[in-house]
Write an enzyme that holds these catalytic residues in place. Structure first.
Site, PDB file in Angstrom:
ATOM      1  N   SER A 296       0.801  -1.217   0.000  1.00 36.69           N
ATOM      2  CA  SER A 296       0.000   0.000   0.000  1.00 36.69           C
ATOM      3  C   SER A 296       0.843   1.280   0.000  1.00 36.69           C
ATOM      4  O   SER A 296       1.347   1.671  -1.032  1.00 36.69           O
ATOM      5  CB  SER A 296      -1.023  -0.025   1.136  1.00 36.69           C
ATOM      6  OG  SER A 296      -0.451  -0.272   2.373  1.00 36.69           O
ATOM      7  N   ASP A 307       7.852   5.386 -11.538  1.00 34.10           N
ATOM      8  CA  ASP A 307       7.151   5.918 -12.708  1.00 34.10           C
ATOM      9  C   ASP A 307       7.789   7.201 -13.228  1.00 34.10           C
ATOM     10  O   ASP A 307       7.728   7.489 -14.433  1.00 34.10           O
ATOM     11  CB  ASP A 307       5.684   6.178 -12.372  1.00 34.10           C
ATOM     12  CG  ASP A 307       4.857   4.897 -12.390  1.00 34.10           C
ATOM     13  OD1 ASP A 307       5.456   3.809 -12.462  1.00 34.10           O
ATOM     14  OD2 ASP A 307       3.615   4.986 -12.312  1.00 34.10           O
ATOM     15  N   LYS A 321      -1.154  -4.244  -3.300  1.00 34.19           N
ATOM     16  CA  LYS A 321      -2.343  -3.732  -2.600  1.00 34.19           C
ATOM     17  C   LYS A 321      -2.711  -2.372  -3.176  1.00 34.19           C
ATOM     18  O   LYS A 321      -2.023  -1.391  -2.952  1.00 34.19           O
ATOM     19  CB  LYS A 321      -2.041  -3.632  -1.103  1.00 34.19           C
ATOM     20  CG  LYS A 321      -3.077  -2.861  -0.313  1.00 34.19           C
ATOM     21  CD  LYS A 321      -4.404  -3.591  -0.298  1.00 34.19           C
ATOM     22  CE  LYS A 321      -5.449  -2.822   0.483  1.00 34.19           C
ATOM     23  NZ  LYS A 321      -5.810  -1.539  -0.129  1.00 34.19           N
TER      24      LYS A 321
END
Length: 527
Positions: A296, A307, A321
């Site tokens: 998470s 990214d 998650k």
């Protein structure tokens, strides 16, 4: 109820095996639970059972179980927390608990103080490592087969309340009485921050709690003052925590007003969380360590850094998650955490792994990863190839099941033997370390600090004593397996002994001498 998911109402928990661990949680709301009107089958059934069942039933307990089972049918992360469990569930995320502030160990049926926690009432009174607590509120607790749960019940309590303890100091036969006023004890989530070499800093974050961001900023400032140019951020085994802690920490390492994460659900419009403030470490080489226990909030941070091509992710595939829970509190003090949205990394990937085969299969995912060899080889990782995304630099990243590292480091089984597993599962490494420190405390204090201990203490000289100790505890010697495992045993004994004197400063640097992922990150940053 608001249609907007705010930074005060989000929970992203993690389930490993069958154990619920922390996730992302922001705040609690009180909601009105409607009274049954018309055709309410659940309420009708509960009323009928209460009125007509052959035996007396506890309606409140039956209601709790009904809610639990109902939420289990939705997804693995929607959950119900009874009032009695809510405080314990929230404490790690709030960053504190109420008690006397000691780390303890039960040694030969006696409660021994391992450390008086920094900032707690026991430290303020001068209670020291090695002290034995013999009585609590005039009741003798030594030699009574005391358990950890009993200790928690006796010593924890509401802030401002008092408890009387009688303590025997090492080398003394007298008891000294202390009246301790319980208070808020901080639970630190940045375990350690130190310089791994002249230019490389290391920060270990164990959860994303309310004070984590402030701890992280303090760690960055300390390391930068010591000359840090490169950073290893360790998120291994970090199950999550507060969303705003994750985004604030990511913002310290990502420049401009770039997107960090966004959330979207059927009844929840898209909400973007962006960088915005000048960060303390927006430049400089960065490596992030993750593994199958990183979930998470850990995946939000590592996903954003990956990214934007800001960091190199090293380790093994993360938990996977990507569901967002909103917590609602009930008047009786219980709470419900309901999945209301998914979160997405900046490239648009949702890293939630499938739960289409049910909760049991979802909880068995880690066991299946081990069975299929994923922890040993990157080639064994099952990736949904259709869910490919491209970073600004052209790197391909994947969704649909966790964050895949840029550099894979397999689980190290070099030292793995049945002998070591038996010793570790019985807790004998820790137990020997406690006994050793208790009888050699004055000698250990001759080291000038944790770094001096790391450089000069040779745990190989105590291995035979350890093997004798283990054999007395019922684990027979196995010369071949001992030879294979001795290197790791020596490192772990040294680390556990160091921790009992210098806390995490005595633990992590020693363990990392034999940590393949850490060593790989250090090599990468220095290449």
């Amino acid at each position: 109820m608001s249609d907007q998911i705010s930074a005060r109402n989000i929970w992203l928990p993690l389930i490993m095996g069958v154990v619920m661990a922390s996730g992302i949680y922001i705040g609690t709301r009180m909601v009105a639970v409607p009274v049954a009107t018309g055709n309410n089958k659940i309420n009708d059934v509960l009323s009928y059972v209460q009125d007509a069942y052959v035996d007396t039933v506890n309606r409140a307990q039956l209601t709790d179980k009904t809610i639990e089972k109902m939420l289990e049918q939705l997804d693995p992360h929607s959950s119900y927390i009874p009032a009695a469990d809510l405080q314990a569930a929230n404490e790690p995320l709030e960053g504190n608990f109420e008690g006397i502030g000691i780390e303890f160990h039960i040694q030969q049926d006696t409660l021994m103080v391992v450390a008086a926690l920094s900032g707690g009432p026991s430290e303020a009174l001068g209670i020291q490592p090695g002290d034995r607590i013999i009585k609590v509120d005039e009741k003798i607790v030594a030699g009574k087969g005391i358990t950890n749960d009993q200790v928690f019940k006796m010593l924890r309590g509401k802030g401002g309340s008092k408890v009387k303890v009688a303590i025997k100091h090492p080398g003394s036969n007298k008891l000294t009485d202390y009246i301790i006023t319980r208070g808020k004890i901080p639970i630190y989530s940045v375990d350690i921050a130190y310089m791994a070499d002249a230019a490389t800093g290391y920060i270990k974050v164990s959860r994303f709690a309310e004070p984590t961001y402030d701890e992280f900023v303090a760690a960055l400032r300390k390391l930068k003052a010591q000359g840090m140019k490169k950073l290893i951020l360790d998120l291994r085994g970090n199950p999550g925590g507060y969303l705003n802690a994750a985004t604030d920490i990511a913002d310290e390492m990502i420049d401009g007003n770039r997107l960090l994460v966004y959330t979207l659900g059927k009844s929840r419009p898209r909400t973007d969380y962006k960088a915005g403030k000048p960060g303390l470490f927006e430049n400089g080489k960065l490596a992030v360590l993750i593994d199958e226990g990183s979930a998470s909030a850990s995946e939000i941070v590592s996903g954003a850094l990956q990214d934007w091509d800001r960091a190199t992710i090293i380790g093994r595939r993360s938990f996977g998650k990507g569901l967002v829970q909103e917590q609602s509190g009930f008047p009786d003090g219980s709470a419900m955490r309901l999945t209301v949205a998914r979160y997405y990394t900046p490239t648009g990937r949702c890293i939630q792994k499938t739960y289409a085969n049910g909760v049991e299969a979802y909880n068995d995912d880690l066991l299946n990863r081990i069975k299929h060899g994923e922890l040993m080889s990157a080639d064994s990782v099952k990736i949904t190839d259709t869910l490919k995304y491209r970073t600004p630099a052209g790197k391909i990243v994947y969704g649909g099941g966790g964050i895949m590292p840029d550099i894979f480091v397999p689980l190290d089984t070099t030292y793995d033997t049945d002998y070591l597993n038996s010793v570790a599962s019985a807790g004998l490494l820790n137990q020997f370390a406690y006994d050793y420190v208790d009888s050699h405390r004055s000698e250990l204090k001759t080291f000038s600090g944790a770094a001096d201990f790391r450089n000069r203490f040779n745990s190989n000289t105590i291995l035979n004593n350890f093997y004798d100790f283990v054999e007395k505890k019922g684990v027979k010697r196995n010369a071949e397996q001992i030879k294979r495992s001795s290197g790791l045993i020596a490192v772990q004994l040294k680390a556990f002994i160091g921790r009992l004197i210098w806390q995490n400063e005595g633990l992590y640097p020693v363990l990392q001498d034999a940590d393949p992922a850490f060593q790989r990150a250090l090599k990468f940053l220095n290449s």
